[in-house]
Design a protein around this motif. Structure first.
Motif, PDB file in Angstrom:
ATOM      1  N   ILE A  24       0.839  -1.213   0.000  1.00  0.00           N
ATOM      2  CA  ILE A  24       0.000   0.000   0.000  1.00  0.00           C
ATOM      3  C   ILE A  24       0.867   1.252   0.000  1.00  0.00           C
ATOM      4  O   ILE A  24       0.609   2.194  -0.739  1.00  0.00           O
ATOM      5  N   GLY A  25       1.910   1.254   0.846  1.00  0.00           N
ATOM      6  CA  GLY A  25       2.832   2.397   0.854  1.00  0.00           C
ATOM      7  C   GLY A  25       3.527   2.574  -0.475  1.00  0.00           C
ATOM      8  O   GLY A  25       3.750   3.693  -0.950  1.00  0.00           O
ATOM      9  N   PRO A  32      10.574   3.738  -0.420  1.00  0.00           N
ATOM     10  CA  PRO A  32      10.544   2.340   0.034  1.00  0.00           C
ATOM     11  C   PRO A  32      11.153   2.103   1.416  1.00  0.00           C
ATOM     12  O   PRO A  32      10.633   1.331   2.205  1.00  0.00           O
ATOM     13  N   ARG A  33      12.252   2.776   1.704  1.00  0.00           N
ATOM     14  CA  ARG A  33      12.879   2.590   3.022  1.00  0.00           C
ATOM     15  C   ARG A  33      11.993   3.125   4.134  1.00  0.00           C
ATOM     16  O   ARG A  33      11.881   2.519   5.195  1.00  0.00           O
ATOM     17  N   ILE A  37      10.256   0.935   7.305  1.00  0.00           N
ATOM     18  CA  ILE A  37      10.391   1.310   8.727  1.00  0.00           C
ATOM     19  C   ILE A  37       9.021   1.541   9.361  1.00  0.00           C
ATOM     20  O   ILE A  37       8.739   1.039  10.453  1.00  0.00           O
ATOM     21  N   VAL A  38       8.169   2.292   8.684  1.00  0.00           N
ATOM     22  CA  VAL A  38       6.839   2.601   9.220  1.00  0.00           C
ATOM     23  C   VAL A  38       6.005   1.329   9.353  1.00  0.00           C
ATOM     24  O   VAL A  38       5.286   1.145  10.348  1.00  0.00           O
ATOM     25  N   ALA A  39       6.097   0.429   8.386  1.00  0.00           N
ATOM     26  CA  ALA A  39       5.344  -0.826   8.448  1.00  0.00           C
ATOM     27  C   ALA A  39       5.828  -1.702   9.607  1.00  0.00           C
ATOM     28  O   ALA A  39       5.012  -2.302  10.309  1.00  0.00           O
ATOM     29  N   ILE A 138      11.224  -9.920   3.635  1.00  0.00           N
ATOM     30  CA  ILE A 138      10.667 -10.785   2.589  1.00  0.00           C
ATOM     31  C   ILE A 138       9.638 -10.031   1.755  1.00  0.00           C
ATOM     32  O   ILE A 138       9.677 -10.057   0.520  1.00  0.00           O
ATOM     33  N   VAL A 139       8.722  -9.334   2.420  1.00  0.00           N
ATOM     34  CA  VAL A 139       7.685  -8.589   1.694  1.00  0.00           C
ATOM     35  C   VAL A 139       8.311  -7.440   0.908  1.00  0.00           C
ATOM     36  O   VAL A 139       7.914  -7.160  -0.227  1.00  0.00           O
ATOM     37  N   TYR A 140       9.308  -6.789   1.487  1.00  0.00           N
ATOM     38  CA  TYR A 140      10.023  -5.711   0.801  1.00  0.00           C
ATOM     39  C   TYR A 140      10.648  -6.230  -0.492  1.00  0.00           C
ATOM     40  O   TYR A 140      10.519  -5.610  -1.549  1.00  0.00           O
ATOM     41  N   ILE A 141      11.329  -7.371  -0.410  1.00  0.00           N
ATOM     42  CA  ILE A 141      11.966  -7.956  -1.599  1.00  0.00           C
ATOM     43  C   ILE A 141      10.924  -8.327  -2.640  1.00  0.00           C
ATOM     44  O   ILE A 141      11.102  -8.066  -3.838  1.00  0.00           O
TER      45      ILE A 141
END
Length: 151
Positions: A24-25, A32-33, A37-39, A138-141
């Motif tokens: 969503i972000g 992305p960074r 962090i916020v997530a 994992i979700v970031y990747i």
């Protein structure tokens, strides 16, 4: 700013957690960074409250109505199903339960299981935090691709 706040609150929600917050972000065009962090922070906020208070909340809900009683029963069954793995493998089991970003896993489930097993906050907070961080990576990747992690 609205998108950042929305990302934070989505990460706090059961089921969606950071698995929903990071995409969503991203869709909102945030850095992305910063989204990562916020997530992570948003996903961790409810954890101590769940561990410390969920049993009292469940007892209160059971007394209110049959509808709430059914919800509590389903949540307890879910926790009981995952509790065996955590009980058997202890901290590693709790870490894996939180780290694997699949439906039925995550910080909420890990916290419910920890509360269900009467684990002390000090004992279970570390594996949950590490699990959330691993799930976030994992979700970031998956969301941004391997190249964006390396760069």
């Amino acid at each position: 700013m609205k998108a950042l706040i929305m990302t934070f609150f989505v990460a706090m929600l059961p089921v969606l957690e950071l698995r929903g917050a990071i995409p969503i972000g991203t869709a909102a065009g945030l850095d992305p960074r910063l989204v990562f962090i916020v997530a992570i922070i948003g996903n961790l906020v409810p954890v101590p409250f769940i561990i410390l208070f969920i049993r009292r909340i469940f007892a209160w809900m059971r007394r209110r109505s049959d509808f709430f009683n059914r919800i509590v029963t389903k949540m307890e069954e879910k926790a009981a199903k995952n509790a065996e793995k955590v009980y058997r493998f202890e901290n590693i089991g709790l870490f894996l339960l939180v780290a694997v970003p699949l439906p039925g896993t995550g910080a909420w489930t890990g916290s419910l299981v920890a509360a269900f097993l009467d684990m002390r906050l000090k004992r279970c907070l570390g594996p949950i935090i590490l699990g959330v961080f691993a799930a976030g990576i994992i979700v970031y990747i998956i969301t941004y691709g391997v190249a964006s992690v390396i760069v």
